[in-house]
Write an enzyme that holds these catalytic residues in place. Structure first.
Site, mmCIF file in Angstrom:
data_model
loop_
_atom_site.group_PDB
_atom_site.id
_atom_site.type_symbol
_atom_site.label_atom_id
_atom_site.label_comp_id
_atom_site.label_asym_id
_atom_site.label_seq_id
_atom_site.Cartn_x
_atom_site.Cartn_y
_atom_site.Cartn_z
ATOM 1 N N GLY A 71 1.166 1.422 12.334
ATOM 2 C CA GLY A 71 2.206 1.436 11.314
ATOM 3 C C GLY A 71 1.813 0.626 10.104
ATOM 4 C CG ASP A 72 0.983 -0.347 5.836
ATOM 5 O OD1 ASP A 72 0.206 -1.251 6.206
ATOM 6 O OD2 ASP A 72 1.418 -0.250 4.681
#
Length: 187
Positions: free
Chosen positions: A66-67
């Site tokens: 994720g980011d």
């Protein structure tokens, strides 16, 4: 399953889904391309991290990455580069609404599924004393936008419209649905 993230917050949240996982820590350059919209940028980073994590994985298991980015008036506020940069970001967020975008990507069976969750966050007005004292805690130094809603920075948030867990770094409801869609979790 693997989690391709060094974020302790993502690890904590993923634990809430009840899945065992191991960590892989890929190094992906976080550099926004010219004219790349924030929405595309955050999702591309999540996908790049998931693919890089899959390349590192020692077993053929799903890889989740994720980011998270903070966006104020179309500008991406990355992690602070130094103290003055962090203080400037907090001053800009003071008394205003901003968007937090978190993208999650899952690489499994040579394909990548991804999603993006957007949450609107409103800060109360911050005094210079608030900003200085918060920076002195060390908490904002490694956080997108220079604050952590799950920590001491949460006291600056007067309103949230959307997913709290997405602001922390892993949208639980949407990530669970992504894992179900990929067949990693039962429906």
């Amino acid at each position: 399953m693997y989690l391709a993230s060094s974020s302790p917050r993502r690890r904590e949240l993923l634990t809430q889904l009840g899945l065992p996982f191991a960590l892989v820590l890929p190094q992906v350059e976080e550099c926004r391309r010219a004219d790349e919209p924030p929405e595309d940028y955050v999702e591309r980073l999540a996908r790049d991290k998931a693919w890089a994590g899959a390349a590192m994985a020692s077993q053929p298991l799903p890889v989740l990455a994720g980011d998270t980015i903070v966006v104020l008036e179309g500008e991406v506020l990355e992690k602070p580069r130094h103290r003055e940069h962090g203080l400037a970001m907090l001053r800009r967020l003071s008394g205003r609404n901003h968007r937090v975008m978190t993208a999650m990507a899952l690489v499994w069976n040579d394909r990548c599924l991804s999603l993006r969750v957007e949450t609107e966050v409103t800060f109360r007005v911050l005094s210079e004393a608030d900003i200085d004292a918060y920076w002195a805690t060390g908490e904002p130094a490694d956080k997108a936008g220079g604050y952590g809603i799950q920590g001491l920075g949460g006291r600056f948030v007067s309103r949230i419209n959307g997913s709290y867990s997405a602001v922390v770094g892993l949208p639980l409801v949407e990530t669970e649905a992504l894992l179900q869609q990929a067949g990693v979790l039962p429906d």
